[in-house]
Design an enzyme around this catalytic site. Structure first.
Site, PDB file in Angstrom:
ATOM      1  N   GLU A  83       4.984  -6.031   0.927  1.00  0.00           N
ATOM      2  CA  GLU A  83       4.448  -6.376  -0.395  1.00  0.00           C
ATOM      3  C   GLU A  83       4.188  -5.133  -1.254  1.00  0.00           C
ATOM      4  O   GLU A  83       3.050  -4.787  -1.542  1.00  0.00           O
ATOM      5  CB  GLU A  83       3.141  -7.165  -0.234  1.00  0.00           C
ATOM      6  CG  GLU A  83       3.284  -8.454   0.558  1.00  0.00           C
ATOM      7  CD  GLU A  83       1.946  -9.091   0.860  1.00  0.00           C
ATOM      8  OE1 GLU A  83       0.895  -8.442   0.657  1.00  0.00           O
ATOM      9  OE2 GLU A  83       1.935 -10.254   1.312  1.00  0.00           O
ATOM     10  N   PRO A  84       5.222  -4.434  -1.710  1.00  0.00           N
ATOM     11  CA  PRO A  84       4.999  -3.277  -2.586  1.00  0.00           C
ATOM     12  C   PRO A  84       4.598  -3.701  -3.990  1.00  0.00           C
ATOM     13  O   PRO A  84       5.122  -4.668  -4.535  1.00  0.00           O
ATOM     14  CB  PRO A  84       6.360  -2.581  -2.596  1.00  0.00           C
ATOM     15  CG  PRO A  84       7.337  -3.707  -2.405  1.00  0.00           C
ATOM     16  CD  PRO A  84       6.659  -4.678  -1.469  1.00  0.00           C
ATOM     17  N   GLY A  85       3.663  -3.003  -4.575  1.00  0.00           N
ATOM     18  CA  GLY A  85       3.276  -3.243  -5.959  1.00  0.00           C
ATOM     19  C   GLY A  85       3.282  -1.940  -6.730  1.00  0.00           C
ATOM     20  O   GLY A  85       4.114  -1.714  -7.614  1.00  0.00           O
ATOM     21  N   ARG A  86       2.354  -1.059  -6.364  1.00  0.00           N
ATOM     22  CA  ARG A  86       2.257   0.253  -7.015  1.00  0.00           C
ATOM     23  C   ARG A  86       3.582   1.007  -6.967  1.00  0.00           C
ATOM     24  O   ARG A  86       4.000   1.620  -7.957  1.00  0.00           O
ATOM     25  CB  ARG A  86       1.173   1.067  -6.293  1.00  0.00           C
ATOM     26  CG  ARG A  86       0.956   2.466  -6.862  1.00  0.00           C
ATOM     27  CD  ARG A  86       0.194   3.362  -5.872  1.00  0.00           C
ATOM     28  NE  ARG A  86      -0.901   2.656  -5.260  1.00  0.00           N
ATOM     29  CZ  ARG A  86      -2.140   2.612  -5.743  1.00  0.00           C
ATOM     30  NH1 ARG A  86      -2.419   3.242  -6.866  1.00  0.00           N
ATOM     31  NH2 ARG A  86      -3.098   1.951  -5.104  1.00  0.00           N
ATOM     32  N   ARG A 109      -9.160   3.567 -13.138  1.00  0.00           N
ATOM     33  CA  ARG A 109      -8.939   4.124 -11.801  1.00  0.00           C
ATOM     34  C   ARG A 109      -9.655   5.449 -11.552  1.00  0.00           C
ATOM     35  O   ARG A 109     -10.232   5.648 -10.482  1.00  0.00           O
ATOM     36  CB  ARG A 109      -7.443   4.286 -11.527  1.00  0.00           C
ATOM     37  CG  ARG A 109      -6.680   2.962 -11.466  1.00  0.00           C
ATOM     38  CD  ARG A 109      -5.216   3.173 -11.080  1.00  0.00           C
ATOM     39  NE  ARG A 109      -5.095   3.659  -9.718  1.00  0.00           N
ATOM     40  CZ  ARG A 109      -4.689   4.872  -9.394  1.00  0.00           C
ATOM     41  NH1 ARG A 109      -4.353   5.740 -10.355  1.00  0.00           N
ATOM     42  NH2 ARG A 109      -4.601   5.238  -8.143  1.00  0.00           N
ATOM     43  N   CYS A 132     -18.636   4.980 -24.154  1.00  0.00           N
ATOM     44  CA  CYS A 132     -19.995   5.502 -24.007  1.00  0.00           C
ATOM     45  C   CYS A 132     -20.417   5.554 -22.548  1.00  0.00           C
ATOM     46  O   CYS A 132     -21.367   4.882 -22.120  1.00  0.00           O
ATOM     47  CB  CYS A 132     -20.970   4.639 -24.825  1.00  0.00           C
ATOM     48  SG  CYS A 132     -20.662   4.746 -26.595  1.00  0.00           S
ATOM     49  N   GLY A 185       0.791  -1.226   0.000  1.00  0.00           N
ATOM     50  CA  GLY A 185       0.000   0.000   0.000  1.00  0.00           C
ATOM     51  C   GLY A 185       0.819   1.269   0.000  1.00  0.00           C
ATOM     52  O   GLY A 185       0.295   2.346   0.294  1.00  0.00           O
ATOM     53  N   TYR A 245     -12.237   5.273  -8.361  1.00  0.00           N
ATOM     54  CA  TYR A 245     -12.017   5.966  -7.086  1.00  0.00           C
ATOM     55  C   TYR A 245     -11.306   7.312  -7.237  1.00  0.00           C
ATOM     56  O   TYR A 245     -10.516   7.711  -6.397  1.00  0.00           O
ATOM     57  CB  TYR A 245     -11.269   5.074  -6.084  1.00  0.00           C
ATOM     58  CG  TYR A 245     -10.171   4.200  -6.638  1.00  0.00           C
ATOM     59  CD1 TYR A 245      -8.900   4.706  -6.893  1.00  0.00           C
ATOM     60  CD2 TYR A 245     -10.403   2.859  -6.873  1.00  0.00           C
ATOM     61  CE1 TYR A 245      -7.902   3.900  -7.377  1.00  0.00           C
ATOM     62  CE2 TYR A 245      -9.395   2.032  -7.357  1.00  0.00           C
ATOM     63  CZ  TYR A 245      -8.144   2.551  -7.603  1.00  0.00           C
ATOM     64  OH  TYR A 245      -7.149   1.747  -8.090  1.00  0.00           O
TER      65      TYR A 245
END
Length: 444
Positions: A301-304, A340, A371, A259, A344
């Site tokens: 657990e880094p992802g972004r 995205r 559309c 996160g 959010y």
């Protein structure tokens, strides 16, 4: 010769602080990433296209290894996964955090050691569990009481699988309510406050097929403040102390999830990884000392924070439409390749590339071609007032949770992923075509 840096009203448009470190200004208003011109990428691979800077990915992996030398660092595959990404992560010494049989199988097919993979998810299918057991995954994170007996049964008599239990520590953190996962009342994990976590841990300890190596928590996404992690680790250690007291068990591992927030636009905050490592390790050591526990091995657990800043999306402008007080700029992608903003409220900073202009910047809303009224990629952003159809727009910080969450809405097809490194570009994931759609649709 590089292009001059802009000053005055256009300076904000020229800010490269959130772009990959390899980004360079070129003559004619163009940019290069990884030594490759973005307009060349657009011409060679067409648009929309996603550019992924291999050097930036590797550098961010190395930063994590440097600031967390004694921890297990697992890349969160859900941010973005491909065979090349698997190879880079492996070569940089990270583990892998997955949440489906598909991610597991892709990783192992690409040569990633299954023992360095963790599988989690709030609702694992029988295929997910069967695949994890067949491939020999390192850890499975238990997320619900019903999963315990089912997992033990699939392991079978005589077998043994290492597991963790995902705990909800009651910490609110994250950039939006839809990505806050550390509080009660959402689908992930087992609550610390109502006793669900303690009860599940006791049940797991009673299953001879399951070896409980530690606890897991993930409090949210796009977090830019260290403090929520400190609260969470203190509560997790408190639970570990209660488990030792009641069951005589000491856990060797503690997974604090990921996160870690990044800046999507110039001036935004990002999580300070050096401060996180120093303060998180300090809090973990102090909390364990106070509880009389040995310090467990930390897992993150880094992802972004690995993938997002390494990616750039390139679009071509299809239409420009002044409507009332709003200037709409429509591009050839949209919510099908980046949901995205619609999901959010994510905010980006598109930039005109490929030509120079002296036009004053104007407030613009960049929209997609789909559309839906909510198909907005970037609201109220500055672009040159002379933006026109045929122009190219590049959007930095596009490497995570865009293509991994992409859809086939309107049967537009998902864009390709192009890796750039040391002046060369190569295709990692090809563009989805109309032929792909026809092959999948087998009904008469």
């Amino acid at each position: 010769m590089s292009a001059p840096v802009l000053t005055g009203p256009s300076a904000e448009l020229d800010d490269l602080s959130v772009w990959p470190a390899s980004t360079a200004r070129l003559p004619g208003g163009n940019l290069s990433v990884g030594g490759v011109s973005l307009t060349d990428v657009a011409e060679r691979f067409e648009t929309p296209a996603y550019v992924l800077d291999e050097g930036e990915v590797r550098a961010r992996c190395r930063t994590y290894r440097a600031v967390f030398p004694d921890a297990d660092v697992l890349y969160a595959a859900k941010a973005f996964l491909s065979r090349a990404m698997v190879r880079w992560i492996d070569e940089e010494g990270l583990g892998l955090d997955t949440c489906s049989a598909g991610e597991l199988e892709l990783a192992v097919m690409a040569g990633f050691p299954a023992a360095r993979i963790v599988l989690h998810g709030n609702a694992k299918s029988p295929r997910d569990i069967e695949t994890a057991l067949r491939l020999g995954v390192g850890r499975i994170v238990v997320d619900s009481p019903s999963e315990i007996a089912r997992l033990a049964a699939q392991v079978g008599s005589g077998g043994r699988q290492k597991v963790m239990v995902r705990v909800v520590p009651g910490v609110s953190a994250g950039g939006h309510e839809k990505i806050r996962t550390g509080t009660d009342g959402q689908k992930f994990g087992l609550s610390l406050t109502d006793g669900s976590a303690q009860h599940a841990i006791a049940r797991v300890l009673g299953q001879p097929q399951l070896e409980l190596t530690g606890l897991h928590c993930h409090i949210g996404s796009q977090i830019t403040d260290v403090k929520p992690y400190l609260v969470a680790v203190r509560r997790m250690v408190g639970l570990m102390a209660r488990i030792k007291e009641s069951h005589g068990v000491t856990f060797p591992e503690l997974d604090m999830g990921g996160g870690h927030g990044v800046a999507y636009r110039a001036g935004e905050s990002a999580l300070d990884l050096t401060a996180l490592a120093r303060r998180l390790n300090g809090k973990l050591s102090a909390s364990c000392a106070a509880a009389g526990l040995p310090v467990p091995r930390l897992v993150i657990e880094p992802g972004r924070a690995v993938a997002a800043p390494a990616g750039v999306a390139v679009y071509r402008v299809l239409a420009v439409k002044p409507t009332g007080s709003t200037m709409f700029v429509a591009v050839d992608g949209g919510m099908s390749d980046n949901p995205r903003p619609a999901l959010y409220g994510a905010r980006y900073a598109p930039r005109l590339i490929g030509r120079s202009t002296t036009a004053e910047p104007v407030a613009t809303t960049v929209v997609g071609r789909h559309c839906e009224a909510g198909d907005i990629l970037a609201a109220d952003v500055l672009l040159p007032g002379d933006v026109r159809p045929g122009d190219l727009l590049a959007v930095p910080v596009s490497g995570a949770y865009q293509l991994s969450m992409a859809s086939d809405y309107n049967l537009v097809g998902r864009p390709p992923v192009v890796a750039v490194h040391d002046g060369s570009a190569r295709l990692l994931v090809r563009r989805e075509t109309q032929e792909d759609f026809r092959r999948r649709d087998i009904g008469a």
